[in-house]
Design an enzyme around this catalytic site. Structure first.
Site, short mmCIF file in Angstrom:
data_model
loop_
_atom_site.label_atom_id
_atom_site.label_comp_id
_atom_site.label_asym_id
_atom_site.label_seq_id
_atom_site.Cartn_x
_atom_site.Cartn_y
_atom_site.Cartn_z
N THR A 199 0.82 -1.22 0.00
CA THR A 199 0.00 0.00 0.00
C THR A 199 0.85 1.27 0.00
O THR A 199 0.31 2.37 -0.08
CB THR A 199 -0.94 0.04 1.23
OG1 THR A 199 -0.15 -0.03 2.42
CG2 THR A 199 -1.92 -1.12 1.19
N GLY A 200 2.17 1.13 0.07
CA GLY A 200 3.05 2.29 0.04
C GLY A 200 3.33 2.76 -1.37
O GLY A 200 2.87 2.18 -2.36
N GLN A 201 4.09 3.84 -1.46
CA GLN A 201 4.45 4.41 -2.76
C GLN A 201 5.09 3.36 -3.67
O GLN A 201 4.62 3.09 -4.79
CB GLN A 201 5.42 5.58 -2.56
CG GLN A 201 6.07 6.06 -3.86
CD GLN A 201 7.19 7.06 -3.63
OE1 GLN A 201 7.01 8.25 -3.86
NE2 GLN A 201 8.35 6.60 -3.18
N ASP B 116 1.46 -8.67 9.08
CA ASP B 116 2.30 -7.71 9.78
C ASP B 116 3.70 -8.29 9.85
O ASP B 116 3.86 -9.48 10.13
CB ASP B 116 1.76 -7.45 11.19
CG ASP B 116 2.40 -6.23 11.84
OD1 ASP B 116 3.62 -6.27 12.07
OD2 ASP B 116 1.69 -5.25 12.12
N ALA C 97 8.19 -1.35 5.88
CA ALA C 97 9.07 -0.75 6.88
C ALA C 97 8.36 0.41 7.55
O ALA C 97 7.39 0.95 7.00
CB ALA C 97 10.37 -0.25 6.23
N SER D 269 9.24 3.68 7.55
CA SER D 269 10.24 4.21 6.61
C SER D 269 10.54 5.69 6.77
O SER D 269 11.31 6.25 5.99
CB SER D 269 9.77 3.96 5.17
OG SER D 269 8.53 4.59 4.93
N THR E 109 18.57 1.26 1.64
CA THR E 109 18.39 2.71 1.55
C THR E 109 19.72 3.45 1.60
O THR E 109 20.68 2.97 2.22
CB THR E 109 17.51 3.20 2.71
OG1 THR E 109 17.54 4.64 2.78
CG2 THR E 109 18.02 2.68 4.06
N GLU F 73 20.21 5.90 3.35
CA GLU F 73 20.43 6.31 4.73
C GLU F 73 21.49 5.45 5.42
O GLU F 73 22.03 5.83 6.46
CB GLU F 73 19.11 6.23 5.52
CG GLU F 73 18.09 7.28 5.13
CD GLU F 73 18.46 8.68 5.62
OE1 GLU F 73 19.10 8.80 6.69
OE2 GLU F 73 18.11 9.65 4.92
N TYR G 85 16.15 4.41 11.99
CA TYR G 85 15.73 3.82 10.71
C TYR G 85 16.94 3.28 9.96
O TYR G 85 16.93 2.14 9.48
CB TYR G 85 15.01 4.87 9.87
CG TYR G 85 14.79 4.46 8.43
CD1 TYR G 85 13.84 3.50 8.09
CD2 TYR G 85 15.54 5.04 7.40
CE1 TYR G 85 13.64 3.12 6.77
CE2 TYR G 85 15.34 4.68 6.09
CZ TYR G 85 14.40 3.72 5.78
OH TYR G 85 14.20 3.34 4.47
N LYS H 93 17.75 -0.62 8.99
CA LYS H 93 17.99 -1.02 7.60
C LYS H 93 19.37 -1.67 7.44
O LYS H 93 19.57 -2.52 6.57
CB LYS H 93 17.86 0.18 6.68
CG LYS H 93 16.43 0.57 6.35
CD LYS H 93 15.75 -0.48 5.47
CE LYS H 93 14.42 -0.01 4.93
NZ LYS H 93 13.78 -1.01 4.05
#
Length: 365
Positions: free
Chosen positions: A18-20, A69, A93, A95, A136, A138, A161, A165
């Site tokens: 359901t995320g981007q 989940d 995540a 995120s 990511t 990050e 985060y 990751k």
């Protein structure tokens, strides 16, 4: 079910659908003929807006949604055995970097340990599959002396985060090397779209500007405008994810545009889509942005939006992906900003940027 049957069936399992990224990836895989299964958490209000392009079409018979989940390993084991995926894309995540400082334990569980639970469910199932882990930029921590960052750049995460990751990255490598899994990490630099979450800085900017254009907001308040990011279009990046799972041998890849821009540059470009030139004055907490034509205050800095540890400089080197995957970004920085501004302007102000600029020019005359 044998290996040949699984691969021929082209069944994909996407966490975080359901995320981007999940929504763009699902659309892309359906176009490629896949049967797509998506995992989503249950909410009292369904979060399916990003999937409306799929759900509202007649040809969605190969698309399935399941409640799950990342912290629930028993459910994960059951779904993996039922779906028998040939490709697994772990995009789920917590995120948001800033929010991870507020919910560090949950971020570790969902973003870090959740990856382990999924990998273990796949290992115990024992079928033939290929696994993609959403890593990511990050991970790098944005140290200026390391830019541009590549697959060989040392990691130095600066948020809960990023640390979660980091665990996901190395547990994916560990399962690949320990159990012979086809498992890869995609180290993706910032990728945006009109579907980006509203608490991410790019979307916060385009929403604020659209609200200002509609007379619903006075100004935009931001944190560190000197922070540099490598921004691309999410729709381009999901193609890179897929390409990583189509190779003979599993390897990790950086996906990036190869260029970097400050938050200030994004603001300037976003305003330019409305026909407004911003003049910035001052530095740090005293910096402000004014309409160069009218002198109106448009942008200021709020220290509340600074993070406990700032990631200053993210700039990716996608050379390996370009050479081995044949992947390159298609949407430019200017095109991305215009796309996001147009989408939010239509939603909030009921017009696109070109029409707004025309009205602005008519008022000036």
């Amino acid at each position: 079910m044998g290996k040949e049957n699984i691969i021929m069936n082209k069944t994909a399992l996407i966490t975080g659908i359901t995320g981007q990224d999940g929504s763009y990836l699902a659309e892309f895989l359906l176009e490629q003929g896949y049967e797509v299964h998506g995992l989503m958490r249950r909410h009292s209000t369904e979060n399916l807006d990003r999937l409306k392009n799929i759900l509202h079409t007649a040809d969605n018979k190969k698309f399935y949604l399941h409640y799950a989940d990342m912290t629930d390993s028993s459910n994960m084991h059951r779904l993996v055995a039922e779906i028998c995926p040939s490709e697994v894309y772990n995009l789920a995540a917590q995120s948001h970097v800033g929010i991870s400082f507020e919910v560090p334990e949950y971020t570790a569980e969902a973003t870090g340990v959740g990856t382990l639970k999924l990998l273990e469910a796949l290992r115990i199932w024992g079928g033939s599959f290929r696994f993609y882990q959403a890593s990511t930029s990050e991970l790098f921590g944005g140290l200026p002396e390391t830019a541009p960052q590549s697959e060989k750049t040392p990691f130095y995460p600066k948020s809960p985060y990023g640390v979660a990751k980091l665990y996901s990255y190395w547990i994916t490598v560990n399962y690949r090397e320990s159990y012979g899994m086809y498992a890869v990490n995609g180290i993706l630099f910032n990728h945006e779209s009109p579907r980006r979450g509203e608490n991410f800085v790019t979307r916060k900017i385009t929403l604020a500007l659209s609200n200002m254009a509609a007379g619903k907001q006075e100004k935009l308040s931001l944190g560190n405008m000197d922070a540099k990011r490598d921004w691309g279009f999410a729709g381009d990046y999901v193609k890179g994810m897929w390409k990583m799972l189509q190779q003979e041998t599993p390897e990790d890849y950086v996906l990036a545009t190869g260029e970097t821009h400050t938050v200030r540059e994004f603001v300037t470009e976003a305003f330019s889509n409305l026909g407004i030139t911003v003049r910035f004055e001052g530095k740090g907490l005293e910096e402000k942005g004014y309409d160069a034509a009218t002198g109106r205050l448009l942008v200021d800095v709020d220290p509340a939006f600074y993070r406990p540890a700032e990631v200053e400089y993210l700039w990716g080197d996608p050379s390996k992906a370009r050479q081995k995957l044949g992947w390159e970004r298609e949407v430019s920085f200017k095109e991305l900003t215009a796309m996001m501004m147009d989408a939010d302007m239509r939603q909030i102000a009921g017009t696109d940027c070109a029409a707004y600029r025309q009205k602005l020019n008519e008022r000036v005359r």
